[in-house]
Scaffold this motif. Sequence first.
Motif, PDB file in Angstrom:
ATOM      1  N   GLY A  56       0.812  -1.214   0.000  1.00 35.58           N
ATOM      2  CA  GLY A  56       0.000   0.000   0.000  1.00 35.58           C
ATOM      3  C   GLY A  56       0.843   1.262   0.000  1.00 35.58           C
ATOM      4  N   LEU A  57       1.895   1.286   0.796  1.00 37.32           N
ATOM      5  CA  LEU A  57       2.771   2.452   0.844  1.00 37.32           C
ATOM      6  C   LEU A  57       3.433   2.709  -0.515  1.00 37.32           C
ATOM      7  CD1 LEU A  57       4.494   1.906   4.316  1.00 37.32           C
ATOM      8  CD2 LEU A  57       2.836   3.694   3.717  1.00 37.32           C
ATOM      9  N   LEU A  58       3.926   1.640  -1.129  1.00 35.03           N
ATOM     10  CA  LEU A  58       4.599   1.777  -2.417  1.00 35.03           C
ATOM     11  C   LEU A  58       3.615   2.165  -3.512  1.00 35.03           C
ATOM     12  CD1 LEU A  58       7.217   1.560  -3.991  1.00 35.03           C
ATOM     13  CD2 LEU A  58       6.810  -0.897  -4.247  1.00 35.03           C
ATOM     14  N   VAL A  59       2.466   1.499  -3.530  1.00 37.75           N
ATOM     15  CA  VAL A  59       1.449   1.769  -4.543  1.00 37.75           C
ATOM     16  C   VAL A  59       0.957   3.212  -4.446  1.00 37.75           C
ATOM     17  CG1 VAL A  59      -0.972   1.302  -5.126  1.00 37.75           C
ATOM     18  CG2 VAL A  59       0.651  -0.582  -4.920  1.00 37.75           C
ATOM     19  N   GLY A  60       0.678   3.668  -3.231  1.00 33.95           N
ATOM     20  CA  GLY A  60       0.197   5.035  -3.057  1.00 33.95           C
ATOM     21  C   GLY A  60       1.211   6.070  -3.502  1.00 33.95           C
ATOM     22  N   THR A  61       2.457   5.877  -3.125  1.00 33.14           N
ATOM     23  CA  THR A  61       3.510   6.823  -3.508  1.00 33.14           C
ATOM     24  C   THR A  61       3.666   6.883  -5.020  1.00 33.14           C
ATOM     25  OG1 THR A  61       4.697   6.367  -1.453  1.00 33.14           O
ATOM     26  CG2 THR A  61       5.934   7.428  -3.222  1.00 33.14           C
ATOM     27  N   LEU A  62       3.697   5.723  -5.658  1.00 33.73           N
ATOM     28  CA  LEU A  62       3.857   5.685  -7.110  1.00 33.73           C
ATOM     29  C   LEU A  62       2.628   6.232  -7.833  1.00 33.73           C
ATOM     30  CD1 LEU A  62       5.598   2.220  -7.527  1.00 33.73           C
ATOM     31  CD2 LEU A  62       6.637   4.491  -7.684  1.00 33.73           C
ATOM     32  N   ALA A  95      -8.360  -5.251   0.382  1.00 34.63           N
ATOM     33  CA  ALA A  95      -8.466  -3.929  -0.236  1.00 34.63           C
ATOM     34  C   ALA A  95      -8.383  -2.829   0.822  1.00 34.63           C
ATOM     35  CB  ALA A  95      -9.783  -3.813  -1.009  1.00 34.63           C
ATOM     36  N   PHE A  96      -9.037  -3.044   1.954  1.00 35.23           N
ATOM     37  CA  PHE A  96      -9.027  -2.041   3.025  1.00 35.23           C
ATOM     38  C   PHE A  96      -7.622  -1.842   3.585  1.00 35.23           C
ATOM     39  CE2 PHE A  96      -9.115  -1.072   7.579  1.00 35.23           C
ATOM     40  CZ  PHE A  96      -9.797   0.137   7.564  1.00 35.23           C
ATOM     41  N   ILE A  97      -6.910  -2.938   3.824  1.00 35.00           N
ATOM     42  CA  ILE A  97      -5.564  -2.838   4.412  1.00 35.00           C
ATOM     43  C   ILE A  97      -4.618  -2.086   3.478  1.00 35.00           C
ATOM     44  CG2 ILE A  97      -3.536  -4.164   5.126  1.00 35.00           C
ATOM     45  CD1 ILE A  97      -5.489  -6.371   6.047  1.00 35.00           C
ATOM     46  N   ILE A  98      -4.652  -2.423   2.192  1.00 37.95           N
ATOM     47  CA  ILE A  98      -3.764  -1.739   1.239  1.00 37.95           C
ATOM     48  C   ILE A  98      -4.155  -0.274   1.095  1.00 37.95           C
ATOM     49  CG2 ILE A  98      -2.941  -1.667  -1.144  1.00 37.95           C
ATOM     50  CD1 ILE A  98      -3.364  -4.663  -1.314  1.00 37.95           C
ATOM     51  N   ALA A  99      -5.477  -0.014   0.981  1.00 34.35           N
ATOM     52  CA  ALA A  99      -5.943   1.365   0.781  1.00 34.35           C
ATOM     53  C   ALA A  99      -5.643   2.250   1.986  1.00 34.35           C
ATOM     54  CB  ALA A  99      -7.439   1.362   0.482  1.00 34.35           C
ATOM     55  N   ALA A 100      -5.684   1.670   3.186  1.00 34.72           N
ATOM     56  CA  ALA A 100      -5.440   2.449   4.401  1.00 34.72           C
ATOM     57  C   ALA A 100      -4.048   3.078   4.403  1.00 34.72           C
ATOM     58  CB  ALA A 100      -5.613   1.565   5.636  1.00 34.72           C
ATOM     59  N   THR A 101      -3.097   2.422   3.737  1.00 36.93           N
ATOM     60  CA  THR A 101      -1.745   2.983   3.659  1.00 36.93           C
ATOM     61  C   THR A 101      -1.504   3.690   2.326  1.00 36.93           C
ATOM     62  OG1 THR A 101      -0.972   0.790   2.946  1.00 36.93           O
ATOM     63  CG2 THR A 101      -0.711   1.352   5.256  1.00 36.93           C
ATOM     64  N   SER A 102      -2.182   3.267   1.269  1.00 34.63           N
ATOM     65  CA  SER A 102      -1.942   3.876  -0.041  1.00 34.63           C
ATOM     66  C   SER A 102      -2.543   5.278  -0.163  1.00 34.63           C
ATOM     67  CB  SER A 102      -2.504   2.990  -1.166  1.00 34.63           C
ATOM     68  OG  SER A 102      -3.916   2.944  -1.139  1.00 34.63           O
ATOM     69  N   ILE A 103      -3.644   5.538   0.536  1.00 38.13           N
ATOM     70  CA  ILE A 103      -4.300   6.848   0.430  1.00 38.13           C
ATOM     71  C   ILE A 103      -3.402   7.983   0.938  1.00 38.13           C
ATOM     72  CG2 ILE A 103      -6.217   8.242   1.298  1.00 38.13           C
ATOM     73  CD1 ILE A 103      -7.951   5.693   1.154  1.00 38.13           C
ATOM     74  N   PRO A 104      -2.855   7.904   2.160  1.00 37.60           N
ATOM     75  CA  PRO A 104      -1.942   8.981   2.588  1.00 37.60           C
ATOM     76  C   PRO A 104      -0.643   9.000   1.777  1.00 37.60           C
ATOM     77  CG  PRO A 104      -2.009   7.211   4.228  1.00 37.60           C
ATOM     78  CD  PRO A 104      -3.110   6.940   3.261  1.00 37.60           C
ATOM     79  N   ALA A 105      -0.194   7.817   1.344  1.00 37.23           N
ATOM     80  CA  ALA A 105       1.043   7.771   0.550  1.00 37.23           C
ATOM     81  C   ALA A 105       0.866   8.467  -0.788  1.00 37.23           C
ATOM     82  CB  ALA A 105       1.471   6.319   0.342  1.00 37.23           C
ATOM     83  N   ALA A 106      -0.348   8.414  -1.356  1.00 34.88           N
ATOM     84  CA  ALA A 106      -0.617   9.078  -2.632  1.00 34.88           C
ATOM     85  C   ALA A 106      -0.486  10.591  -2.495  1.00 34.88           C
ATOM     86  CB  ALA A 106      -2.011   8.715  -3.135  1.00 34.88           C
ATOM     87  N   GLN A 107      -0.854  11.117  -1.343  1.00 38.22           N
ATOM     88  CA  GLN A 107      -0.686  12.553  -1.098  1.00 38.22           C
ATOM     89  C   GLN A 107       0.801  12.922  -1.121  1.00 38.22           C
ATOM     90  OE1 GLN A 107      -3.090  15.160  -0.253  1.00 38.22           O
ATOM     91  NE2 GLN A 107      -4.428  13.691  -1.262  1.00 38.22           N
ATOM     92  N   ALA A 108       1.599  12.090  -0.477  1.00 39.45           N
ATOM     93  CA  ALA A 108       3.042  12.333  -0.470  1.00 39.45           C
ATOM     94  C   ALA A 108       3.614  12.229  -1.884  1.00 39.45           C
ATOM     95  CB  ALA A 108       3.732  11.329   0.458  1.00 39.45           C
ATOM     96  N   GLY A 109       3.134  11.235  -2.644  1.00 41.08           N
ATOM     97  CA  GLY A 109       3.615  11.053  -4.011  1.00 41.08           C
ATOM     98  C   GLY A 109       3.310  12.241  -4.899  1.00 41.08           C
ATOM     99  N   SER A 110       2.134  12.853  -4.729  1.00 43.28           N
ATOM    100  CA  SER A 110       1.776  14.012  -5.553  1.00 43.28           C
ATOM    101  C   SER A 110       2.668  15.210  -5.244  1.00 43.28           C
ATOM    102  CB  SER A 110       0.303  14.379  -5.332  1.00 43.28           C
ATOM    103  OG  SER A 110       0.065  14.822  -4.007  1.00 43.28           O
TER     104      SER A 110
END
Length: 275
Positions: free
Chosen positions: A14-20, A223-238
Motif C-alpha cells: 500500500g505504501l509503495l502503490v500510493g507513492t507511485l 483492499a481495506f488494508i492496502i488502501a489504508a496505507t496507499s491513500i496517505p502515501a498518494a498525497q506524499a507522491g503528488s
Amino acid sequence: MIGTGYLIVLVLTGLLVGTLSGMLGVGGGFLMVPIQLWLYSSTGLPEDLALRLALGTSLAVIIPTAASGAIGHHRKGAVVWRAGFLLGVSGAFGAVAGGLLATHLPAEPVEIFFGLIVLAAGIRTIATRGSERWDVPKIPDRRYLIWGVPVGVVSGLAGIGGGVLLIPVLTSVFRFEMHRAVATSTVVMICAATGGVLTYLIGGLGIPGLPEWTIGYIDPLQAFIIAATSIPAAQAGSVIAHRIPSRVLRIGFLLLTGYIGLRMIGVFSWAGITP
C-alpha cells in the motif's frame, strides 16, 4: 485470519502503490496484481481464481488511492478536469468490457497481455519527448472519448487503473506536459477502476471455490488494508511529483514498467530468477 507476514506485505504494498500513484499517475495495479496473485496462490487458491481476485481487488484499491492523488495534484493546479472527465466516462464503459473478458479468459494469456501492455507503455513514454508547455492543447471532446475506451478495456482486463497506458497517450498523442499528464491520469483512473470493480464484483458472485469473505472477485479486507496505507502515501507522491523534473518522472516510469512487464511475461522465470 491474516498472519503477521501477510499483513506486512500488504502494508508495504500500500505504501509503495500510493507513492507511485501520486508521483507517476499510475494506479499501482502493475505492482498489486503480481503481489496479490502470489499471496492468494500461496494459500492454495487455484491460479485462475487467484488472478481474477487479484485483478478485482487491485481495482478496488485504485479508486480511493487515485482520488487521494487527484486531490493532491488539484491543489497544485495540475489537473485538466475536462480531459479527465471525458476520458474517464468512456474509460468506465471500456473497463466493463475488459472486466467481462478477464472473467472468462484463462489466467496465462491475461498475465502475458498485462506484461506486454506495461512494457509497451513504458517504452512509449520514454521514447516520446512530449511537451514542456504548461498550457493545455485544444483537443476536441470526441478524441478524448474515443481514446478513453481502449484505456478502459486495458484497465478492466489487466486489473490496473489504466495509467500505464494513459500516460503515453496524454504525452505523445495529446501533447500534455508530463506533470499535467500524471495529474489528469489520476482522475481518469477513478472512473475506469469503478467500471472494472462493478464488473468483477457482479461477475464473481456465486462462483465456487472463492474464499468466503470475498464479494464476487473483490476481497474487502485486503483492499481495506492496502488502501489504508496507499491513500496517505498518494498525497506524499503528488508532492514529490511536483518537485522533480519531467525527465526524472519518465525514467522512473520506464524502470517500473520494464521490471513488472518482464516479470509478468515470465522473462525472469526463464532466466532462473525469482523476483
